[in-house]
Design an enzyme around this catalytic site. Sequence first.
Site, mmCIF file in Angstrom:
data_model
loop_
_atom_site.group_PDB
_atom_site.id
_atom_site.type_symbol
_atom_site.label_atom_id
_atom_site.label_comp_id
_atom_site.label_asym_id
_atom_site.label_seq_id
_atom_site.Cartn_x
_atom_site.Cartn_y
_atom_site.Cartn_z
ATOM 1 N N LYS A 30 0.840 -1.207 0.000
ATOM 2 C CA LYS A 30 0.000 0.000 0.000
ATOM 3 C C LYS A 30 0.874 1.256 0.000
ATOM 4 C CE LYS A 30 -4.005 -2.074 0.049
ATOM 5 N NZ LYS A 30 -4.877 -1.993 -1.145
ATOM 6 N N GLU B 98 -3.336 16.597 -0.977
ATOM 7 C CA GLU B 98 -4.536 16.947 -0.205
ATOM 8 C C GLU B 98 -5.354 18.003 -0.932
ATOM 9 O OE1 GLU B 98 -1.509 16.639 1.006
ATOM 10 O OE2 GLU B 98 -1.494 15.894 3.062
ATOM 11 N N LEU C 142 -1.690 9.640 4.020
ATOM 12 C CA LEU C 142 -2.879 9.085 4.685
ATOM 13 C C LEU C 142 -3.452 7.928 3.888
ATOM 14 C CD1 LEU C 142 -5.276 9.529 6.794
ATOM 15 C CD2 LEU C 142 -6.321 10.911 5.002
ATOM 16 N N ARG D 236 -7.373 16.550 -3.567
ATOM 17 C CA ARG D 236 -8.335 15.559 -3.075
ATOM 18 C C ARG D 236 -9.454 16.212 -2.254
ATOM 19 N NH1 ARG D 236 -5.968 11.904 -5.698
ATOM 20 N NH2 ARG D 236 -3.918 11.083 -5.208
ATOM 21 N N GLY E 272 -3.394 17.424 7.843
ATOM 22 C CA GLY E 272 -3.889 17.258 9.214
ATOM 23 C C GLY E 272 -2.854 16.644 10.132
ATOM 24 N N ALA F 291 3.051 7.040 0.956
ATOM 25 C CA ALA F 291 1.986 7.628 0.125
ATOM 26 C C ALA F 291 0.993 8.456 0.935
ATOM 27 C CB ALA F 291 1.248 6.530 -0.621
ATOM 28 N N GLU G 54 4.446 15.087 5.634
ATOM 29 C CA GLU G 54 4.263 15.586 7.008
ATOM 30 C C GLU G 54 5.157 14.812 7.977
ATOM 31 O OE1 GLU G 54 0.088 17.298 7.781
ATOM 32 O OE2 GLU G 54 -0.315 15.415 6.734
#
Length: 268
Positions: free
Chosen positions: A35, A142, A74, A145, A150, A72, A122
């Site tokens: 993933k 983000e 979140l 998307r 966050g 990749a 992050e």
Amino acid sequence: MTQQSHPILDRAKIHGVSLEMQGAVAVVRLCRPAKRNALNDALIEALRDVFQNLPEEAGAAVIHGEGDHFCAGLDLSELKERDASEGIFHSRGWHVALNAVEQGRVPVVAALHGAVVGGGLELASACHIRVADETAFYALPEGTRGIFVGGGGSVRVPKLIGAARMTDMMLTGRVYNAVDGERIGLAQYLVPTGGALAKAVELATRIATNAPMTNFALTHALPRIAEQPADHGLFTEALMASIAQSAPEAKARVRAFLEGKAAKVQKS
Ligand code: 1HE
């Protein structure tokens, strides 16, 4: 490499974070390559637990990702319909985990390759030094998307590259390659393909030989001083300097130099 076994570390490994000691360096690996090391809730908690429970003998840490990519970001499959308060607590959970990286007991070097995107960037920006190989690329998808950072990105990324560049990355989906990433300050070191982990371990091994109080000053005092008004910063600096130089290890190191027993600074 010495594989570590401890109930917390064993649980972390199940959720995709492993830890091995290489000398005094704790080598932490994101191991969810299928993933692309996307960060789901369990992995974020595992990361927190590992950095809150580093072995005593660790003097520095390295974090890297298994497979073709660092991370990749979140895990988008977990982006459920959250109400506002659930969203806040989810983000705060990331803050706790990434604070454990940034404000833990030892300096942390990130070894970057492939995708360093979204929450992956992050995470990288919570580390104290970033080493990237030529395959690294950086993005904050983000923006495209329909969400926002966050995991502390709006606090940490502008400190590396400035708010204007971060705004551009998020508004336009701009992707920086490895060379440009190093140029603008996303990484401090750029190494040939495949070389990031070895370079990061080399740097961390050296960092682990510093006086612990110096490493503490650099990872805990300096970032706070840099945020303080000048007068407060100078005052905090004086306190930190006096604490650091009063440690017996500092006195021994200075004495060794004065007696010709310590390395000089070499021209690079
Ligand atoms: C994922 C994720 C993910 C891969 N969440 N599953 N991050 C992003 O928007 C980046 C999304 N990922 C990508 O753009 C690409 O996957 C990569 C450039 C990182 C890698 O590409 P590639 O071709 O090597 O892999 P892939 O075929 O896209 O992905 C392989 C598998 O990983 C595939 O699953 P499979 O079941 O079909 O095999 C992908 O779905 C899965 N995968 N990335 C979930 N991110 C605290 S807020 C932080 C906010 C964010 O981080 S938002 C940014 C999220």
